[in-house]
Design a protein around this motif. Structure first.
Motif, PDB file in Angstrom:
ATOM      1  N   ARG A 151       0.822  -1.215   0.000  1.00  0.00           N
ATOM      2  CA  ARG A 151       0.000   0.000   0.000  1.00  0.00           C
ATOM      3  C   ARG A 151       0.855   1.264   0.000  1.00  0.00           C
ATOM      4  O   ARG A 151       0.429   2.315  -0.433  1.00  0.00           O
ATOM      5  N   LYS A 152       2.042   1.110   0.576  1.00  0.00           N
ATOM      6  CA  LYS A 152       2.897   2.292   0.720  1.00  0.00           C
ATOM      7  C   LYS A 152       3.565   2.669  -0.596  1.00  0.00           C
ATOM      8  O   LYS A 152       4.140   3.723  -0.734  1.00  0.00           O
ATOM      9  N   VAL A 153       3.535   1.741  -1.533  1.00  0.00           N
ATOM     10  CA  VAL A 153       4.183   2.008  -2.813  1.00  0.00           C
ATOM     11  C   VAL A 153       3.156   2.623  -3.752  1.00  0.00           C
ATOM     12  O   VAL A 153       2.125   2.037  -4.018  1.00  0.00           O
ATOM     13  N   GLY A 154       3.452   3.818  -4.223  1.00  0.00           N
ATOM     14  CA  GLY A 154       2.588   4.385  -5.258  1.00  0.00           C
ATOM     15  C   GLY A 154       2.686   3.505  -6.485  1.00  0.00           C
ATOM     16  O   GLY A 154       3.758   3.059  -6.849  1.00  0.00           O
ATOM     17  N   ARG A 155       1.536   3.228  -7.090  1.00  0.00           N
ATOM     18  CA  ARG A 155       1.577   2.411  -8.307  1.00  0.00           C
ATOM     19  C   ARG A 155       1.967   3.295  -9.478  1.00  0.00           C
ATOM     20  O   ARG A 155       1.125   3.711 -10.266  1.00  0.00           O
ATOM     21  N   ASP A 156       3.231   3.626  -9.516  1.00  0.00           N
ATOM     22  CA  ASP A 156       3.677   4.560 -10.537  1.00  0.00           C
ATOM     23  C   ASP A 156       3.817   3.860 -11.880  1.00  0.00           C
ATOM     24  O   ASP A 156       4.436   2.804 -11.990  1.00  0.00           O
ATOM     25  N   ILE A 157       3.226   4.457 -12.865  1.00  0.00           N
ATOM     26  CA  ILE A 157       3.285   3.902 -14.212  1.00  0.00           C
ATOM     27  C   ILE A 157       3.765   4.985 -15.165  1.00  0.00           C
ATOM     28  O   ILE A 157       3.316   6.132 -15.091  1.00  0.00           O
ATOM     29  N   PHE A 158       4.675   4.585 -16.028  1.00  0.00           N
ATOM     30  CA  PHE A 158       5.100   5.482 -17.098  1.00  0.00           C
ATOM     31  C   PHE A 158       4.810   4.791 -18.410  1.00  0.00           C
ATOM     32  O   PHE A 158       5.077   3.591 -18.565  1.00  0.00           O
ATOM     33  N   HIS A 159       4.236   5.519 -19.343  1.00  0.00           N
ATOM     34  CA  HIS A 159       4.024   4.935 -20.666  1.00  0.00           C
ATOM     35  C   HIS A 159       4.277   5.989 -21.730  1.00  0.00           C
ATOM     36  O   HIS A 159       3.886   7.150 -21.573  1.00  0.00           O
ATOM     37  N   SER A 160       4.962   5.574 -22.793  1.00  0.00           N
ATOM     38  CA  SER A 160       5.225   6.523 -23.865  1.00  0.00           C
ATOM     39  C   SER A 160       5.348   5.798 -25.202  1.00  0.00           C
ATOM     40  O   SER A 160       5.853   4.676 -25.256  1.00  0.00           O
TER      41      SER A 160
END
Lengths: 164, 112
Positions: free
Chosen positions: A17-26
């Motif tokens: 839960r403490k980890v932001g579900r960071d997503i990068f897409h390009s």
């Protein structure tokens, strides 16, 4: 698939839960200056979660993978497109790269030997470093040819919350 | 490409004023270095202190420049930033070049 991963439900006590579900897409043109732009954007996206040294490793691995696609998969042609996705989770940064170029030659995924530096100057290698660096800095490197696309996936064990 | 050369302390010091030595400029870098190295000087120092990113194409270009030097001429590297130093170390090319210690490395050059 990435969206599903981003919505995995976790309980209150789950450290995830403490980890932001960071997503990068390009998606960008298979061209050196567009690759530079994608590298800059992807590193900037995770800059707050990783150390400068880790950012250097991320940028280096992505550069090697993307440059290989520009130079070999599309063989320098001008109209190729590359898709890059990066998801940050408990195990680090999971990266997926796809392109519509020619298949990756067999052998690129075998752990490569480093070109020997113990030779006379005239015989020094000027290439062959790229796949070595990719293998050296990543985990779980996988490749699949599917529907005329190259799909390459790998993980960088960086930005892991517990280790920081 | 920003590449300047001047004679200093008995060496030809070439300074790359680009933040990145990568696939986008590797060929241009090789060509410009060949022109600059027409100036006779047994010692050549390549100052990379302004470079914060080097990829395998850039590394290959530096190796190529060294291989193009006539016998008796030496290429030394100066001012390697941490990311650049790491690429030389991982590929073991740090054993091939004369690399002048950088301020940030202090006495830790062999620690890795």
């Amino acid at each position: 698939m990435l969206a599903e991963q981003a919505q995995v439900r976790t309980s209150e006590s789950d450290p995830r839960r403490k980890v932001g579900r960071d997503i990068f897409h390009s998606r960008f043109s298979a061209e050196p200056h567009a690759v530079r732009g994608a590298l800059r954007a992807s590193v900037a996206r995770f800059a707050r979660q990783i150390s400068p040294e880790e950012a250097g490793a991320l940028e280096l691995v992505l550069a090697e993978v993307l440059n290989n696609i520009v130079e070999h998969s599309y063989a320098g042609g001008s109209d190729g497109v590359i898709s890059l996705s990066i998801v940050r989770d408990l195990s680090g940064l999971s990266c997926a790269v796809s392109d519509d170029g020619i298949p990756l030659p067999e052998g690129c995924l075998a752990p490569p030997c480093l070109p020997s530096a113990a030779v006379a100057t005239a015989q020094l290698p000027e290439g062959g470093f790229g796949w070595y660096l990719i293998h050296d800095l990543t985990q779980d490197l996988g490749y699949r040819r599917d529907g005329g696309q190259n799909l390459l996936a790998f993980r960088l064990p960086i930005g892991v919350p517990e280790s920081r | 490409m920003k590449l300047s050369a001047e004679a200093s302390e008995g060496a030809l010091v070439v300074r790359l004023g680009e933040a990145r030595l990568d696939a986008a400029i590797a060929i241009q870098f090789k060509d410009r270095m060949r022109e600059i190295l027409l100036q006779p000087s047994p010692r050549v120092v390549l100052d990379l202190s302004g470079v914060d990113f080097l990829d395998s194409s850039g590394l290959g270009a530096i190796v190529s420049v060294m291989k193009g030097l006539s016998p008796g001429r030496k290429l030394e590297l100066r001012g390697l930033t941490p990311n650049v130093e790491k690429v030389f170390r991982l590929t073991r090319m740090d054993s091939v070049f004369a690399i002048q210690p950088s301020a940030h490395q202090g006495g830790l050059r062999d620690a890795g």
